[in-house]
Design an enzyme around this catalytic site. Sequence first.
Site, mmCIF file in Angstrom:
data_model
loop_
_atom_site.group_PDB
_atom_site.id
_atom_site.type_symbol
_atom_site.label_atom_id
_atom_site.label_comp_id
_atom_site.label_asym_id
_atom_site.label_seq_id
_atom_site.Cartn_x
_atom_site.Cartn_y
_atom_site.Cartn_z
ATOM 1 C CE LYS A 1 -2.084 2.904 2.201
ATOM 2 N NZ LYS A 1 -1.808 4.353 1.982
ATOM 3 N N GLY A 61 5.295 3.635 9.912
ATOM 4 C CA GLY A 61 4.432 4.798 10.066
ATOM 5 C C GLY A 61 4.338 5.214 11.516
ATOM 6 C CB SER A 62 2.050 7.544 13.159
ATOM 7 O OG SER A 62 0.811 6.944 12.860
ATOM 8 C CD GLU A 98 11.336 -1.230 11.619
ATOM 9 O OE1 GLU A 98 11.815 -0.371 12.374
ATOM 10 O OE2 GLU A 98 11.782 -2.384 11.536
ATOM 11 C CD GLN A 142 3.329 16.367 9.958
ATOM 12 O OE1 GLN A 142 2.231 15.929 10.283
ATOM 13 N NE2 GLN A 142 4.377 16.292 10.741
ATOM 14 C CB VAL A 172 -1.330 4.183 12.078
ATOM 15 C CG1 VAL A 172 -1.714 3.136 11.049
ATOM 16 C CG2 VAL A 172 -2.088 5.472 11.806
ATOM 17 C CD GLU A 188 7.581 10.555 14.948
ATOM 18 O OE1 GLU A 188 6.444 10.086 14.770
ATOM 19 O OE2 GLU A 188 8.613 10.077 14.459
ATOM 20 C CB CYS A 214 11.416 7.188 12.039
ATOM 21 S SG CYS A 214 12.698 6.341 11.099
HETATM 22 P P1 NAD Z 1 0.868 7.317 9.264
HETATM 23 O O1 NAD Z 1 0.921 6.274 10.320
HETATM 24 O O2 NAD Z 1 -0.227 8.318 9.307
HETATM 25 O O3 NAD Z 1 0.756 6.630 7.806
HETATM 26 C C1 NAD Z 1 1.688 5.665 7.380
HETATM 27 C C2 NAD Z 1 1.005 4.734 6.373
HETATM 28 O O4 NAD Z 1 -0.051 4.047 7.045
HETATM 29 C C3 NAD Z 1 0.361 5.450 5.188
HETATM 30 O O5 NAD Z 1 0.548 4.674 4.030
HETATM 31 C C4 NAD Z 1 -1.111 5.480 5.566
HETATM 32 O O6 NAD Z 1 -1.968 5.509 4.460
HETATM 33 C C5 NAD Z 1 -1.251 4.174 6.310
HETATM 34 N N1 NAD Z 1 -2.372 4.120 7.262
HETATM 35 C C6 NAD Z 1 -2.936 5.146 7.943
HETATM 36 N N2 NAD Z 1 -3.953 4.682 8.707
HETATM 37 C C7 NAD Z 1 -4.015 3.349 8.511
HETATM 38 C C8 NAD Z 1 -4.828 2.311 9.047
HETATM 39 N N3 NAD Z 1 -5.801 2.543 9.915
HETATM 40 N N4 NAD Z 1 -4.592 1.037 8.657
HETATM 41 C C9 NAD Z 1 -3.597 0.758 7.783
HETATM 42 N N5 NAD Z 1 -2.805 1.703 7.236
HETATM 43 C C10 NAD Z 1 -2.998 2.986 7.607
HETATM 44 O O7 NAD Z 1 2.292 7.976 9.273
HETATM 45 P P2 NAD Z 1 2.804 9.264 8.479
HETATM 46 O O8 NAD Z 1 2.455 10.465 9.238
HETATM 47 O O9 NAD Z 1 2.426 9.152 7.051
HETATM 48 O O10 NAD Z 1 4.370 8.987 8.571
HETATM 49 C C11 NAD Z 1 5.154 9.463 9.586
HETATM 50 C C12 NAD Z 1 5.401 8.420 10.653
HETATM 51 O O11 NAD Z 1 6.142 7.330 10.124
HETATM 52 C C13 NAD Z 1 6.227 8.985 11.782
HETATM 53 O O12 NAD Z 1 5.691 8.561 12.998
HETATM 54 C C14 NAD Z 1 7.588 8.350 11.547
HETATM 55 O O13 NAD Z 1 8.396 8.270 12.678
HETATM 56 C C15 NAD Z 1 7.214 7.019 11.016
HETATM 57 N N6 NAD Z 1 8.343 6.403 10.323
HETATM 58 C C16 NAD Z 1 9.021 5.382 10.944
HETATM 59 C C17 NAD Z 1 10.130 4.809 10.344
HETATM 60 C C18 NAD Z 1 10.882 3.688 11.027
HETATM 61 O O14 NAD Z 1 11.617 2.979 10.352
HETATM 62 N N7 NAD Z 1 10.764 3.519 12.340
HETATM 63 C C19 NAD Z 1 10.558 5.271 9.099
HETATM 64 C C20 NAD Z 1 9.852 6.311 8.494
HETATM 65 C C21 NAD Z 1 8.748 6.868 9.117
#
Ligand code: NAD
Length: 490
Positions: free
Chosen positions: A179, A232-233, A254, A333, A236, A387, A288
């Site tokens: 996705k 992601g966050s 992650e 954002q 989520v 964060e 991140c």
């Molecule tokens: P987010 O969690 O809002 O979205 C990330 C992904 O999840 C997107 O593709 C989004 O469409 C999807 N998503 C959102 N809600 C969902 C749900 N209910 N079910 C399934 N998928 C869903 O994050 P963001 O704001 O887009 O990205 C930033 C975050 O990502 C920050 O917290 C950052 O630290 C983290 N991040 C972590 C790493 C790591 O390796 N630890 C690397 C990069 C980013």
Amino acid sequence: MIEESIPGTVPNWIGGEQSEALSGKVFDKLSPHSGKPLYQVVRSMAGDIERAVRVAREAQPGWAGLTPVRRGEVLHDIARLMRRDQEDIAAVVALETGMSFTAAMGETGAAIAQGEFMAGEGRRFYGRTTTSAIPHRHASTVRQPVGVAGLIIAANTPIANVAWKVFPALICGNTAVLKAAEDTPATAWLFGRIAQEAGVPAGVLNIIQGQGEEAGAPLVAHPGVDVVSFTGSTAVGRRIAAVAGERLARVSLELGGKNALVVCEDADLENALHWTLLAAFSNAGQRCAAASRIIVFDAIYEPFHDRLIERVRRLRVGPDDGDDLGPVINQRQLDNLLAFIARAKEAGAVIASGGCRLDDEAHAKGFYLAPTIIEGAGPHDEISVTELFGPVTCLYRVGGFAEALHMVNDSPYGLTAAIHTGSIHRATEFTQQVQAGVAVVNGGTHGSEPHMPFGGLKQSGNGSREPGTEALDVYSELKDIYIHSDPGQL
Ligand code: NAD
């Protein structure tokens, strides 16, 4: 110009073909630099996920039936074509994120390195051969695929995020449904096109465009998805863990960070300043592993502070190669960041630099936040424990090593941390005692390498590590094999 070859409506890749979403709906992708629509993107939902997972399941036995070496050759071809098209990929990454072309070239290079490393894993793919307590019994382990991998990624480093998930998932013999991040759809689409050209069989890699709730959530909930890997966050990630946990699917998370960089009084101040600026503000702080807490010894607080503020004010903000940082990814954002800053101010913190949207002619239409330094926040204030994911960092003053280490560890997150010191004793104790998945001496909090495991403690993850060889543990099942031989039959 690769930009001109991006379809007016960015499609899915399902079963080796580009397709619209069943809903027929689309959404706009805006330029973070100009705020203007770049193109539309198909808005996939549960029905599209259903199709993609079915196709991935059908393709999985054939892909798993290839030797890991052969799968590695296919992945190597993807990496080779990525190198051929590195400038095109970087142009799309820059277009979608607003980062400079040079930064995007660097990120694309890291994605290629990931592909090359994982392709090589096809010739290693080690199991374990060990002893048995029983005579003439031989014990070993082999890796086998998990099945279908559901991959969900953030937009911040879009091609690296694709590579970190797709290459290890595929080398292990899984097929995948990725996705794409809704803010970087064309980067994922372009990767799909390259994979197709490299000869990835139809159905092995499917790429779905869409929003989190509409396309991500059904992927996580689908019973045909055997392993979910999410970047992601934390919010989520927590929901994904709950949904996937219900059906005992494997989950790799992650997540976010609130990473600290400590500057001791014996540090090389110039080097500490250099890494503080990069770790806090490169990629507009959308990492991140960004340094969002700068913890400085009292004895050098004033000179470090003054030089940092002076340097931050000189940072060039924009999308060009001479610029130090670009915009944040979208309006939501930017609004979030401004709201966090306003609340920090209300709680008594001081904005030492930045703190506002850039509203001059060159920036006003984009999602630009001035690089921001905040002072005087308490260690448990919202701004210190949450964060933000933007070009905002907080400065804290501490009396010495013990107080600094306590402050670093007194956090809900545990992704990365760095210390700047000339002392081998402080460096060693810090790397041993810090509660983080990555500890760095005299460098930035970011900068992990493709062959090294990356991941965090506490709210930063669920204990898994990607990429590195350790990513194979996310995407493969271990099987024990015991063979009994009978010397009487010789
Ligand atoms: P987010 O969690 O809002 O979205 C990330 C992904 O999840 C997107 O593709 C989004 O469409 C999807 N998503 C959102 N809600 C969902 C749900 N209910 N079910 C399934 N998928 C869903 O994050 P963001 O704001 O887009 O990205 C930033 C975050 O990502 C920050 O917290 C950052 O630290 C983290 N991040 C972590 C790493 C790591 O390796 N630890 C690397 C990069 C980013």
